[in-house]
Structure formats: C-alpha cells, structure tokens
Write a protein that holds these residues in place. Structure first.
Motif, PDB file in Angstrom:
ATOM      1  N   VAL A 172      -3.355  13.314  -1.306  1.00  0.00           N
ATOM      2  CA  VAL A 172      -4.649  12.747  -0.898  1.00  0.00           C
ATOM      3  C   VAL A 172      -5.560  13.876  -0.436  1.00  0.00           C
ATOM      4  N   LYS A 187       1.742   0.992  -8.984  1.00  0.00           N
ATOM      5  CA  LYS A 187       1.720   2.402  -8.597  1.00  0.00           C
ATOM      6  C   LYS A 187       0.379   3.006  -8.976  1.00  0.00           C
ATOM      7  N   PHE A 188      -0.168   3.854  -8.095  1.00  0.00           N
ATOM      8  CA  PHE A 188      -1.413   4.543  -8.391  1.00  0.00           C
ATOM      9  C   PHE A 188      -1.240   5.411  -9.649  1.00  0.00           C
ATOM     10  N   TYR A 205       2.232   1.684  -3.451  1.00  0.00           N
ATOM     11  CA  TYR A 205       1.200   2.024  -4.421  1.00  0.00           C
ATOM     12  C   TYR A 205       0.840   3.519  -4.365  1.00  0.00           C
ATOM     13  N   TYR A 206       0.704   4.071  -3.140  1.00  0.00           N
ATOM     14  CA  TYR A 206       0.282   5.466  -2.997  1.00  0.00           C
ATOM     15  C   TYR A 206       1.446   6.439  -2.790  1.00  0.00           C
ATOM     16  N   VAL A 240       1.566  10.423  -3.704  1.00  0.00           N
ATOM     17  CA  VAL A 240       0.244  10.859  -4.160  1.00  0.00           C
ATOM     18  C   VAL A 240      -0.334  11.876  -3.170  1.00  0.00           C
ATOM     19  N   LYS A 277      -4.797   6.625   7.023  1.00  0.00           N
ATOM     20  CA  LYS A 277      -4.620   5.687   5.896  1.00  0.00           C
ATOM     21  C   LYS A 277      -5.700   4.612   5.919  1.00  0.00           C
ATOM     22  N   GLN A 323     -13.846   6.837  -4.422  1.00  0.00           N
ATOM     23  CA  GLN A 323     -12.455   7.190  -4.707  1.00  0.00           C
ATOM     24  C   GLN A 323     -12.207   7.119  -6.205  1.00  0.00           C
ATOM     25  N   LEU A 375      -8.352   5.580   2.805  1.00  0.00           N
ATOM     26  CA  LEU A 375      -7.819   4.993   1.578  1.00  0.00           C
ATOM     27  C   LEU A 375      -8.253   3.545   1.406  1.00  0.00           C
ATOM     28  N   ILE A 398      -5.344  12.028  -5.695  1.00  0.00           N
ATOM     29  CA  ILE A 398      -6.538  11.210  -5.552  1.00  0.00           C
ATOM     30  C   ILE A 398      -7.540  11.981  -4.703  1.00  0.00           C
ATOM     31  N   TYR A 422       0.611  11.431   0.831  1.00  0.00           N
ATOM     32  CA  TYR A 422       0.361  10.128   1.457  1.00  0.00           C
ATOM     33  C   TYR A 422       1.312   9.875   2.623  1.00  0.00           C
ATOM     34  N   LYS A 476       0.832  -1.198   0.000  1.00  0.00           N
ATOM     35  CA  LYS A 476       0.000   0.000   0.000  1.00  0.00           C
ATOM     36  C   LYS A 476       0.869   1.252   0.000  1.00  0.00           C
TER      37      LYS A 476
END
Length: 581
Positions: free
Chosen positions: A321, A439-440, A315-316, A319, A344, A534, A348, A445, A336, A312
């Motif tokens: 948020v 990866k996002f 991935y974020y 980013v 989180k 989301q 998320l 986001i 993030y 996680k």
C-alpha cells in the motif's frame, strides 16, 4: 393521488351512511349541519395523516450467503440508464379532467354572475337584515347570501305569506349559501366522484329542516305551514346555488315538523359517532413499522463490521500500500498486514456491492421483444444486428435486463428507444465472479489522499479533555444507503460528467480503459473533503482525479429526515472519458 382518492372516498362514504342511518331522522339539525361539513373536511385531511406504530421484532442472523461482495476495483461495466416511457394515457386523462373542470368552473362563475346581474338590474328594498330583489317574472322566494329574490307583483299585492319571509330570512341569518358554495366548489374539483351529489342533497335538505323548525316555532301553526308547502310544490327553482323553500318537499320535511328528539337520545347518538371516527383513523392512518430492539441492532452492526473487516483483510492480503498526498509527498509505504487499524480505515476503500440475481425470460417474452420496433439487443456484451436477433430464440439465456433509454443516452450508432442486455449462463457466472473478486487484482495499490484546505480548518477534530486526557470528537459519517435524500452534484450526474470532461487532463501514457475508484466526504454544507483516489494505474492518474475534485463546486448535501449529514460517497471513473459507473 390514488391513495388520497381511495382513503377520502372511503371516509366520505362511511360518514354519509352513518348520517343517513343515525342522524338525519333526529331533530338536531344544527349538529347535523356541522357534521356534514366537518365530515368532508375530515375526509380530505385523513389521507395526509400517518400514525406510526413501531413493533419490535426479534433479531435474525445474517448468513454469509446474503452478505454482498466488495465493489470491484476495475473492469466495471456500465448499464444503460433507463426510465419509464411517456404515459400518453395518463396525459390524456389529465387533459380530459382539466377540460371538464374548466367547463364546470365557468358554469359555476356564470351562475354567480347571473345572480349578481339580477340584483343590479331590478328594484331592491331593505328588509330587516336582508335585501329584497323584486323580479318581473313569476317565481317563488329564493335566497342567495343576504339577498331574497321575490316576485314584484306578489310583493305589492301582499300575496307572499309571512311564513315564507321568515323561512328565507333563516337562510340569510344562518348563512346557508356559504355551505352551498363550499360543496359546489368541491364538486367542481372532484366532479368525477358522485358521493358529493349525495352530500349536497343532504346539506340542502338539512337547511330546509332548519328553516322549517324556525317557522314552526315562530307561528305555532303546523297544519297551515304544511298546507302552504304542499301548495307550492309545482314551482321550480331557477338557480342551483340558491336556497328555496320547495327543495325536496317530501314526507321527510312534513314528518320532521312534528317530531321531537330527547336530550338523552341526542347525546347517545353523538357518542356513537366516536367509534366510527376512531375506526376511520385507525384504518387510514395507522402504519405499522417493524424495528429491531437497540440491543439487536448493536449486535447486528457489530457482527456485520466484523465480517466486513475479515473480508477486507482477505481482499488486500499481501498487497503493498503506497499513499501520497496531492503534492506527491509520500505518506505511507507498507504491506497491508503492517498497517494499523486507523491507517486501514483512513486510506483504504472498502465498500459492498450487490450483484443482480438471474432473471430468465420466457420464450413468449423474447418473441415479443424481438418483434418490438425501435429496440436493440446485446448478447454477452456484443451488440446484435437485426439479422442476429432470431438467434436469441435458440440460445440458452440466463438473465435479461434493460428497458427504455433516455434520449440523452442514445447515440448515432445506437439510436433505438429501447435496449435489452442478455447473458448466457457461462458469461453471467464469469461476470459475477469478475465483479465480485475475493482478492485485489494486483501486488501494489497506489492511493492519493487529499483533505480540502479550507474544509480541513472547519473539519479539524474538536479536542476535549476527559479525565485530563485529550480525546477526539468526530462528526458522524453516513453511507449513502442510510440516507433519505441522496447528495447531488449541482445539475445532477450528467453535469458531473461534463465537469470532469471539461477539467480533467489525461496524463501521457495512460490508456482510456484505466479506471480510478474515488471516495470522498460530502460535508453538511456541500463541500468535499478527505478525497481519495485509488487504482492500479499509479499516482499520476490518482493525482489528476483528486485535482479535479478539489475544483468541484459545493454539492447538495445528503439528508436523513430532512437534516443535512456528512456522507461518505464513492464512484468509479473511466479515466479520460469522464464516465461514472
């Protein structure tokens, strides 16, 4: 059904074999009567009994190769919903069963009606605790319930021996007709199983043993009674539901009249039955279940959670948020990395998804599918025309999926009953990578977070005091993979789609391809809470999805072992189309 028939027939066969080998030749007829009837009931019950034996197994390490990757945030492709085609052979088999069962049931009822009609249309005389029905036709005495049918002329001329009256009265006193009615009812339902023919023969012969035993004790003249039975052997029995003294006049009955079974031998043979019943229970009912020790389960859960948190974070990473509530109020705007662990977890979405493995079809399988009528194909996402189907035989196919398409999912452009999706190796690898991003896909986001007002009041965390400090007590939250019964929108997925189509208003400027990932809790009473939307499309789309979900009626809650639990539910929505993935 197959499991029931197999287990019950196995039990019935074993118990009948044990009866013929150990019990039939012994003079313990009352016990044998109970054994035969109990054996049938026991065999019908045993398929419904499950004895679970838990076996602890050692912990196995989870390697990274078997950890599924995350659910994609966009670009998910929907597959045709498939179901098994109608099994006409099964319908025909059930229809045949119904017809034959109905015929046998009518025959069964008709025989009872004929016996009652005979009772009403002929003279009757009370005799001890029974009723004598005097018939015009020539017949031997026979019994149905508490009625004994005899020939009228023989009765008035006193040609019916006292032993015959005693024999029939035993059938009345011990209610042997009820046993026959029971086994005949079973035969009507399970007419296809021949084992019940042998059970009926065993039950009727045991009835004769019981009646013979009483006659011999009452008159103490075995030779005369044996001669009497032999003199009546040519007489026929008019109804299969009645008890008649000429039934199976064989060497078995004649020998049994002079035989004795000691008490010790009787007890020993009864005790020998225990291992047979225990063995049947063990074979049919015991189910072994592998279960890890609590320590291993805790270690595995901890390790899995640690790996998921690491994925996680990757991935974020980097980013921005942004979180707003349903009233567009800004709740959070951070990178993030600046989020707390609670933030989180609260805002998320991070779920796992398994991507299907390759299944390469054989050339023969492809040829059969191509020649199949009412069948369509797509290759690498493109629908093939009839003339293009032959290309599949000259293309390197990596995987195939699909099958029967429910009628509600067929369209005017694709009316075929079957659809198969095929993919080349390059397309499969590209889609697998796209559906499993590390990866996002974006720098920002936007999330809309909503808690249903009434539910919030009910779901407010219960505050307790421990050592003078306030602590939170929360309801346990389960994922759908942990449930024994999945939650469901009233009417199912199709009604859920219709609900969205009816209530959702697409904001101006948004494309049909925009996708929103939704997560919400389904409470024990079916209400929704902690709704999160989301996407990369912005808060306008998120707010509209949350608004519609807040209008949702109560769902059928998820269950674990028939007990309602709070469930974390997630789905993707192609915004504006009402289509779930």
């Amino acid at each position: 059904m197959i499991d029931f028939l197999f287990k019950s027939t196995l039990s019935l066969t074993v118990l009948l074999a044990v009866y013929h080998l150990l019990l039939e030749k012994e003079k313990m007829h009352q016990f044998n009567r109970f054994y035969l009837l109990f054996g049938i009931l026991f065999s019908f019950t045993i398929p419904f009994i499950t004895i679970e034996v838990i076996r602890e197994i050692p912990h196995q390490e989870i390697t990274p190769s078997v950890i599924p990757s995350i659910i994609p945030m966009e670009g998910a492709t929907s597959m045709p919903i498939i179901e098994n085609p109608t099994n006409y052979w099964l319908i025909a088999a059930w229809s045949l069963y119904g017809v034959i069962t109905l015929v046998l049931l009518v025959r069964f009822i008709l025989n009872i009606w004929k016996l009652n009609a005979r009772t009403k249309s002929n003279s009757t005389i009370d005799y001890k605790n029974a009723k004598l029905v005097l018939l015009k036709e020539k017949t031997l005495p026979y019994t149905f319930l508490n009625t004994i049918f005899i020939n009228e002329t023989d009765y008035h001329n006193r040609k019916i021996e006292a032993e015959l009256y005693t024999h029939e009265l035993i059938h009345v006193d011990q209610k042997h007709t009820l046993d026959i009615l029971f086994i005949e009812t079973v035969k009507v339902i399970f007419w296809f199983n021949p084992i019940f023919i042998f059970y009926k023969k065993a039950i009727q012969l045991n009835h004769e043993f019981l009646a013979d035993e009483k006659v011999v004790k009452s008159y103490n003249n075995v030779p005369f009674y044996q001669s009497l039975l032999l003199s009546k052997t040519n007489e026929s029995q008019p109804f299969y539901l009645t008890s008649n003294l000429t039934y199976s006049v064989t060497k078995k009955r004649l020998v049994m009249m002079t035989k004795n079974t000691s008490l010790s031998k009787s007890i020993l043979k009864k005790l020998v039955l225990i291992p047979f019943f225990s063995g049947l229970v063990f074979i049919s009912c015991v189910k072994k279940t592998d279960q890890k020790t609590p320590l291993d389960n805790a270690k595995e859960t901890t390790k899995s959670n640690t790996v998921n948190e690491q994925r996680k974070d990757t991935y974020y990473a980097g980013v921005q948020v942004i979180v707003r509530d349903q009233n567009k109020k800004l709740l959070l705007n951070k990178k993030y990395e600046a989020l707390t662990q609670d933030e989180k977890s609260k805002y998320l979405i991070f779920e796992t998804k398994h991507y299907p493995e390759k299944r390469k079809p054989t050339k023969e399988e492809l040829e059969n599918l191509i020649n199949k009528k009412d069948c369509s194909f797509s290759l690498d996402g493109f629908i093939l025309t009839n003339s293009q189907k032959e290309l599949l035989l000259h293309t390197e196919i990596a995987t195939i999926s699909g099958g029967f398409v429910q009628e509600k999912y067929r369209t005017k452009d694709s009316p075929e009953k079957f659809h198969y999706s095929l993919a080349t190796t390059s397309y499969y690898e590209k889609e697998k990578k796209r559906n499993n991003p590390e990866k996002f896909p974006g720098d920002t986001i936007e999330i809309t977070f909503s808690v249903n007002a009434t539910q919030n009041q009910k779901k407010e965390e219960i505050i307790t005091k421990t050592n003078g400090k306030e602590t939170e007590k929360k309801e346990p939250l389960f994922n759908t993979s942990e449930l024994t019964q999945q939650p469901e929108f009233p009417g199912g997925d199709r009604k859920f789609d219709e609900f969205f189509d009816k209530n959702m208003k697409k904001p101006k400027g948004l494309l049909e391809s925009n996708e929103v990932h939704i997560t919400f809790q389904i409470e024990k009473d079916g209400s929704l809470s902690n709704i999160r939307a989301q996407s990369r499309t912005g808060h306008i789309a998120n707010e509209e999805v949350v608004r519609v979900l807040e209008l949702s009626p109560k769902w059928k809650p998820g269950e674990i072992n028939y007990k309602a639990v709070t469930v974390l539910y997630n789905t993707n929505l192609a915004f504006g189309s009402g289509e779930k993935h």
